[in-house]
Scaffold this motif. Sequence first.
Motif, PDB file in Angstrom:
ATOM      1  N   ALA A  88      76.723  54.467  65.486  1.00  0.00           N
ATOM      2  CA  ALA A  88      77.709  55.287  64.785  1.00  0.00           C
ATOM      3  C   ALA A  88      78.209  56.373  65.723  1.00  0.00           C
ATOM      4  CB  ALA A  88      77.085  55.933  63.548  1.00  0.00           C
ATOM      5  N   MET A  89      79.279  57.023  65.289  1.00  0.00           N
ATOM      6  CA  MET A  89      79.691  58.268  65.917  1.00  0.00           C
ATOM      7  C   MET A  89      78.945  59.387  65.189  1.00  0.00           C
ATOM      8  SD  MET A  89      81.648  59.480  68.339  1.00  0.00           S
ATOM      9  CE  MET A  89      83.139  58.503  68.586  1.00  0.00           C
ATOM     10  N   TYR A  90      78.298  60.217  65.952  1.00  0.00           N
ATOM     11  CA  TYR A  90      77.527  61.319  65.366  1.00  0.00           C
ATOM     12  C   TYR A  90      78.299  62.622  65.578  1.00  0.00           C
ATOM     13  CZ  TYR A  90      73.541  58.311  64.557  1.00  0.00           C
ATOM     14  OH  TYR A  90      72.713  57.319  64.082  1.00  0.00           O
ATOM     15  N   TYR A  91      78.463  63.346  64.474  1.00  0.00           N
ATOM     16  CA  TYR A  91      79.233  64.581  64.488  1.00  0.00           C
ATOM     17  C   TYR A  91      78.357  65.771  64.115  1.00  0.00           C
ATOM     18  CZ  TYR A  91      83.309  61.480  64.260  1.00  0.00           C
ATOM     19  OH  TYR A  91      84.245  60.512  64.500  1.00  0.00           O
ATOM     20  N   CYS A  92      78.666  66.871  64.718  1.00  0.00           N
ATOM     21  CA  CYS A  92      78.067  68.151  64.387  1.00  0.00           C
ATOM     22  C   CYS A  92      79.075  68.915  63.525  1.00  0.00           C
ATOM     23  CB  CYS A  92      77.792  68.884  65.694  1.00  0.00           C
ATOM     24  SG  CYS A  92      77.356  70.589  65.577  1.00  0.00           S
ATOM     25  N   ALA A  93      78.575  69.561  62.487  1.00  0.00           N
ATOM     26  CA  ALA A  93      79.433  70.363  61.620  1.00  0.00           C
ATOM     27  C   ALA A  93      78.727  71.667  61.279  1.00  0.00           C
ATOM     28  CB  ALA A  93      79.775  69.598  60.344  1.00  0.00           C
ATOM     29  N   ALA A  94      79.520  72.673  60.953  1.00  0.00           N
ATOM     30  CA  ALA A  94      78.937  73.978  60.647  1.00  0.00           C
ATOM     31  C   ALA A  94      79.743  74.689  59.576  1.00  0.00           C
ATOM     32  CB  ALA A  94      78.877  74.838  61.913  1.00  0.00           C
ATOM     33  N   ARG A  95      79.038  75.556  58.860  1.00  0.00           N
ATOM     34  CA  ARG A  95      79.708  76.376  57.861  1.00  0.00           C
ATOM     35  C   ARG A  95      78.920  77.667  57.683  1.00  0.00           C
ATOM     36  NH1 ARG A  95      78.099  72.658  52.560  1.00  0.00           N
ATOM     37  NH2 ARG A  95      76.213  73.799  51.972  1.00  0.00           N
ATOM     38  N   ALA A  96      79.559  78.646  57.076  1.00  0.00           N
ATOM     39  CA  ALA A  96      78.908  79.933  56.865  1.00  0.00           C
ATOM     40  C   ALA A  96      77.962  79.907  55.671  1.00  0.00           C
ATOM     41  CB  ALA A  96      79.960  81.027  56.677  1.00  0.00           C
ATOM     42  N   ALA A  97      78.287  79.101  54.681  1.00  0.00           N
ATOM     43  CA  ALA A  97      77.468  79.058  53.474  1.00  0.00           C
ATOM     44  C   ALA A  97      76.143  78.352  53.739  1.00  0.00           C
ATOM     45  CB  ALA A  97      78.222  78.339  52.361  1.00  0.00           C
ATOM     46  N   SER A  98      75.169  78.646  52.910  1.00  0.00           N
ATOM     47  CA  SER A  98      73.871  77.993  53.002  1.00  0.00           C
ATOM     48  C   SER A  98      73.987  76.482  52.908  1.00  0.00           C
ATOM     49  CB  SER A  98      72.997  78.507  51.860  1.00  0.00           C
ATOM     50  OG  SER A  98      71.859  77.699  51.682  1.00  0.00           O
ATOM     51  N   CYS A  99      73.016  75.808  53.511  1.00  0.00           N
ATOM     52  CA  CYS A  99      72.988  74.341  53.429  1.00  0.00           C
ATOM     53  C   CYS A  99      72.553  73.856  52.037  1.00  0.00           C
ATOM     54  CB  CYS A  99      71.982  73.781  54.426  1.00  0.00           C
ATOM     55  SG  CYS A  99      72.411  73.960  56.166  1.00  0.00           S
ATOM     56  N   ALA A 100      71.884  74.712  51.290  1.00  0.00           N
ATOM     57  CA  ALA A 100      71.239  74.297  50.055  1.00  0.00           C
ATOM     58  C   ALA A 100      72.183  73.543  49.113  1.00  0.00           C
ATOM     59  CB  ALA A 100      70.671  75.514  49.336  1.00  0.00           C
ATOM     60  N   LEU A 101      71.651  72.480  48.521  1.00  0.00           N
ATOM     61  CA  LEU A 101      72.296  71.686  47.478  1.00  0.00           C
ATOM     62  C   LEU A 101      73.456  70.828  47.958  1.00  0.00           C
ATOM     63  CD1 LEU A 101      72.325  74.257  44.519  1.00  0.00           C
ATOM     64  CD2 LEU A 101      70.653  72.461  44.984  1.00  0.00           C
ATOM     65  N   THR A 102      74.311  71.355  48.818  1.00  0.00           N
ATOM     66  CA  THR A 102      75.545  70.636  49.160  1.00  0.00           C
ATOM     67  C   THR A 102      75.652  70.298  50.634  1.00  0.00           C
ATOM     68  OG1 THR A 102      76.746  72.712  49.474  1.00  0.00           O
ATOM     69  CG2 THR A 102      76.803  71.722  47.262  1.00  0.00           C
ATOM     70  N   TRP A 103      74.523  70.257  51.333  1.00  0.00           N
ATOM     71  CA  TRP A 103      74.596  70.094  52.785  1.00  0.00           C
ATOM     72  C   TRP A 103      75.262  68.801  53.199  1.00  0.00           C
ATOM     73  CZ3 TRP A 103      72.426  66.055  55.487  1.00  0.00           C
ATOM     74  CH2 TRP A 103      71.471  65.281  54.806  1.00  0.00           C
ATOM     75  N   ALA A 104      75.187  67.745  52.383  1.00  0.00           N
ATOM     76  CA  ALA A 104      75.730  66.442  52.776  1.00  0.00           C
ATOM     77  C   ALA A 104      77.200  66.258  52.409  1.00  0.00           C
ATOM     78  CB  ALA A 104      74.890  65.336  52.162  1.00  0.00           C
ATOM     79  N   ARG A 105      77.816  67.247  51.856  1.00  0.00           N
ATOM     80  CA  ARG A 105      79.231  67.155  51.480  1.00  0.00           C
ATOM     81  C   ARG A 105      80.105  67.563  52.654  1.00  0.00           C
ATOM     82  NH1 ARG A 105      80.968  69.681  45.911  1.00  0.00           N
ATOM     83  NH2 ARG A 105      82.946  69.278  47.016  1.00  0.00           N
ATOM     84  N   ALA A 106      80.681  66.566  53.282  1.00  0.00           N
ATOM     85  CA  ALA A 106      81.488  66.808  54.476  1.00  0.00           C
ATOM     86  C   ALA A 106      82.704  67.683  54.186  1.00  0.00           C
ATOM     87  CB  ALA A 106      81.924  65.485  55.083  1.00  0.00           C
ATOM     88  N   ASP A 107      83.237  67.603  52.973  1.00  0.00           N
ATOM     89  CA  ASP A 107      84.437  68.367  52.642  1.00  0.00           C
ATOM     90  C   ASP A 107      84.182  69.864  52.593  1.00  0.00           C
ATOM     91  OD1 ASP A 107      84.458  68.589  49.091  1.00  0.00           O
ATOM     92  OD2 ASP A 107      82.861  67.723  50.294  1.00  0.00           O
ATOM     93  N   LEU A 108      82.921  70.286  52.612  1.00  0.00           N
ATOM     94  CA  LEU A 108      82.608  71.710  52.533  1.00  0.00           C
ATOM     95  C   LEU A 108      82.373  72.348  53.906  1.00  0.00           C
ATOM     96  CD1 LEU A 108      80.266  71.802  49.403  1.00  0.00           C
ATOM     97  CD2 LEU A 108      82.725  72.215  49.544  1.00  0.00           C
ATOM     98  N   TYR A 109      82.634  71.611  54.961  1.00  0.00           N
ATOM     99  CA  TYR A 109      82.431  72.143  56.307  1.00  0.00           C
ATOM    100  C   TYR A 109      83.766  72.471  56.944  1.00  0.00           C
ATOM    101  CZ  TYR A 109      77.553  70.949  56.016  1.00  0.00           C
ATOM    102  OH  TYR A 109      76.239  70.898  55.629  1.00  0.00           O
ATOM    103  N   LYS A 110      83.817  73.651  57.537  1.00  0.00           N
ATOM    104  CA  LYS A 110      85.050  74.110  58.160  1.00  0.00           C
ATOM    105  C   LYS A 110      85.128  73.707  59.623  1.00  0.00           C
ATOM    106  CE  LYS A 110      87.793  78.316  58.801  1.00  0.00           C
ATOM    107  NZ  LYS A 110      87.890  79.770  58.517  1.00  0.00           N
ATOM    108  N   TYR A 111      83.993  73.639  60.282  1.00  0.00           N
ATOM    109  CA  TYR A 111      83.981  73.426  61.726  1.00  0.00           C
ATOM    110  C   TYR A 111      83.337  72.089  62.069  1.00  0.00           C
ATOM    111  CZ  TYR A 111      84.792  78.409  61.388  1.00  0.00           C
ATOM    112  OH  TYR A 111      85.286  79.636  61.048  1.00  0.00           O
ATOM    113  N   TRP A 112      83.992  71.358  62.964  1.00  0.00           N
ATOM    114  CA  TRP A 112      83.532  70.031  63.368  1.00  0.00           C
ATOM    115  C   TRP A 112      83.639  69.861  64.872  1.00  0.00           C
ATOM    116  CZ3 TRP A 112      81.569  66.271  60.141  1.00  0.00           C
ATOM    117  CH2 TRP A 112      81.677  66.517  58.764  1.00  0.00           C
ATOM    118  N   GLY A 113      82.701  69.111  65.425  1.00  0.00           N
ATOM    119  CA  GLY A 113      82.819  68.701  66.803  1.00  0.00           C
ATOM    120  C   GLY A 113      83.579  67.397  66.913  1.00  0.00           C
ATOM    121  N   GLN A 114      83.764  66.943  68.137  1.00  0.00           N
ATOM    122  CA  GLN A 114      84.521  65.718  68.398  1.00  0.00           C
ATOM    123  C   GLN A 114      83.671  64.464  68.255  1.00  0.00           C
ATOM    124  OE1 GLN A 114      87.941  65.557  68.951  1.00  0.00           O
ATOM    125  NE2 GLN A 114      87.657  67.640  68.191  1.00  0.00           N
TER     126      GLN A 114
END
Length: 121
Positions: A88-114
């Motif tokens: 697969a292509m593996y991506y790094c993502a980041a957000r300011a909010a806690s990971c709790a409960l919704t960590w696997a929701r890609a739509d909630l991440y603002k920052y992504w790597g290539q």
Amino acid sequence: VQLVESGGGSVQTGGSLKLSCVASGSAASTACMTWFRRAPGKEREGVAAQDWATYYADDLKGRFSISRDNAKSTMYLQINDLKPEDTAMYYCAARAASCALTWARADLYKYWGQGTQVTVS
């Protein structure tokens, strides 16, 4: 915030890889950092995340290990006993909010790597 992944490659079944994601910019914006992957023909899925706690996809526990070195602003993903289905292509993502409960929701991440490609044969 910029995220840059590295460490992917082509490996044989049973091998190991350690992926890295270096973050630059506001540390507050990267409180939750997460690894996602997208296999050919499949939906993007959350692999693991870490803030003050660690989260794993249920079916990936055991072979995957996430860690962070905050002094280096770097997140890692150690993958052992690689299988062809890990390709697969593996991506790094980041957000300011806690990971709790919704960590696997890609739509909630603002920052992504290539992304960094992992191919297992």
